[in-house]
Design an enzyme around this catalytic site. Structure first.
Site, mmCIF file in Angstrom:
data_model
loop_
_atom_site.group_PDB
_atom_site.id
_atom_site.type_symbol
_atom_site.label_atom_id
_atom_site.label_comp_id
_atom_site.label_asym_id
_atom_site.label_seq_id
_atom_site.Cartn_x
_atom_site.Cartn_y
_atom_site.Cartn_z
ATOM 1 N N ASP A 67 38.943 37.463 44.836
ATOM 2 C CA ASP A 67 39.253 36.596 45.974
ATOM 3 C C ASP A 67 38.674 37.133 47.279
ATOM 4 O OD1 ASP A 67 40.949 38.812 46.100
ATOM 5 O OD2 ASP A 67 42.739 37.687 45.596
ATOM 6 N N ASN A 136 55.511 38.382 44.629
ATOM 7 C CA ASN A 136 55.967 37.057 44.177
ATOM 8 C C ASN A 136 55.313 36.657 42.842
ATOM 9 O OD1 ASN A 136 53.363 36.515 44.923
ATOM 10 N ND2 ASN A 136 53.853 35.013 46.501
ATOM 11 N N HIS A 138 52.042 36.680 42.194
ATOM 12 C CA HIS A 138 50.698 36.096 42.245
ATOM 13 C C HIS A 138 49.660 37.028 41.627
ATOM 14 C CE1 HIS A 138 49.766 37.776 46.565
ATOM 15 N NE2 HIS A 138 49.145 38.519 45.684
ATOM 16 N N GLU A 143 49.078 31.677 44.180
ATOM 17 C CA GLU A 143 50.476 31.785 44.589
ATOM 18 C C GLU A 143 51.375 31.013 43.618
ATOM 19 O OE1 GLU A 143 51.075 33.920 46.645
ATOM 20 O OE2 GLU A 143 50.028 33.749 48.560
HETATM 21 C C1 GLP Z 1 46.709 40.799 47.306
HETATM 22 C C2 GLP Z 1 45.466 40.415 46.491
HETATM 23 C C3 GLP Z 1 45.700 40.604 45.037
HETATM 24 C C4 GLP Z 1 46.403 41.929 44.840
HETATM 25 C C5 GLP Z 1 47.812 41.772 45.316
HETATM 26 C C6 GLP Z 1 48.618 43.058 45.281
HETATM 27 O O1 GLP Z 1 47.164 39.826 48.160
HETATM 28 N N1 GLP Z 1 44.956 39.106 46.708
HETATM 29 O O2 GLP Z 1 44.485 40.525 44.323
HETATM 30 O O3 GLP Z 1 46.418 42.273 43.495
HETATM 31 O O4 GLP Z 1 47.877 41.130 46.558
HETATM 32 O O5 GLP Z 1 48.256 43.904 46.312
HETATM 33 P P1 GLP Z 1 48.714 45.420 46.397
HETATM 34 O O6 GLP Z 1 48.024 46.115 45.303
HETATM 35 O O7 GLP Z 1 48.259 45.881 47.759
HETATM 36 O O8 GLP Z 1 50.186 45.432 46.264
#
Ligand code: GLP
Length: 260
Positions: A67, A136, A138, A143
């Site tokens: 993304d 959440n 995702h 989402e």
């Molecule tokens: C972000 C990204 C995801 C990532 C997730 C967890 O918003 N878009 O690809 O895996 O949230 O992030 P983190 O590893 O910082 O907890």
């Protein structure tokens, strides 16, 4: 699902990096799907170390990131292009032309999304997709209530995600509210998926993903339908799993089986 519970972030990262290295050592032109966020930082550090020690080479590897934020220039310090360059690509022998991140800095979003899907297909699909998970549930920026068959597209970020990711932005910076993300259907086409989870704050999302019903309310739960998923998590992230002891036992048996 293979559920691997390890004591520390370092062990989780070593384990995930080892899976990736083993794969690349058998397929030098591997196609990797990559994630951003804090969960992957240490895994990328291990990959960098392995590359510096010449244990693996990324010369023929191609990558596709999950993304990218809409509205940030690629050189913005919070863009995922910047993250990938500074956390991985600048330190390994990869050809940057082979690294792909959704193109968000134009207004042709639908075209960018279709092109991204075509590029993945033209590369023969993703061999290993690395995923983190949002609190959440995702995956990528899919989402809750995202279609479980969705393809690469523009998504509106949830308040929960915006709040969680606000820690990366200065108070003076405008934080994006939209992103282009691979769809859940796109992610599910990867041949293997490695999901990383670190910390107590991920424990509910991890439990819902592994043991909950399959529902778009927890996008990660669709991974139950994939035939080759390895969930690598620390003990904190695993703390709400009902079958915790069973996963530990299964993994011990797995190690025992491969020692023969
Ligand atoms: C972000 C990204 C995801 C990532 C997730 C967890 O918003 N878009 O690809 O895996 O949230 O992030 P983190 O590893 O910082 O907890």
């Amino acid at each position: 699902m293979r559920v691997v519970i390890l004591p520390s972030e370092l062990e989780v990262s070593d384990f995930a990096a080892k899976l990736i290295c083993e794969f690349i050592s058998h397929k030098e032109n591997a196609v990797l799907g990559l994630a951003t966020g804090s969960s992957t930082v240490l895994t990328y550090k291990v990959l960098i170390e392995q590359c510096k020690k010449e244990q693996i080479s990324f010369k023929k590897v191609s990558t596709f990131n999950l993304d990218e934020y809409i509205g940030l220039e690629p050189n913005h310090t919070q863009s995922y292009r910047h993250y990938m360059d500074s956390e991985l690509f600048n330190h390994i022998d990869i050809n940057k032309k082979n690294t792909h991140i959704p193109e968000c800095f134009n207004n042709e979003f639908a075209l960018s999304c279709n092109n991204y899907e075509s590029m993945i297909n033209n590369h023969g699909g993703i061999d290993i997709q690395v995923l983190g998970i949002g609190t959440n549930g995702h995956i990528g920026f899919n989402e809750p209530t995202s279609s479980l068959n969705s393809r690469t597209r523009v998504k509106t970020l949830s308040e929960n995600t915006i709040k969680n990711n606000s820690r990366f932005f200065d108070k003076t910076e405008i934080q994006p509210k939209l992103a282009i993300t691979m769809g859940i259907g796109t992610i599910m086409e990867a041949k293997q998926i490695i999901l990383l989870g670190l910390g107590k704050h991920k424990s509910k999302a991890i439990a819902d993903t592994i043991e909950g019903p399959i529902t778009s309310f927890c996008p990660g739960s669709i991974l139950q339908q994939h035939s080759d998923v390895v969930v690598v998590i620390d003990e904190h992230a695993a703390s709400e799993l009902k079958l915790y002891d069973y996963y530990i036992h299964t993994e011990n048996m797995h190690q025992w089986k491969i020692s023969f």
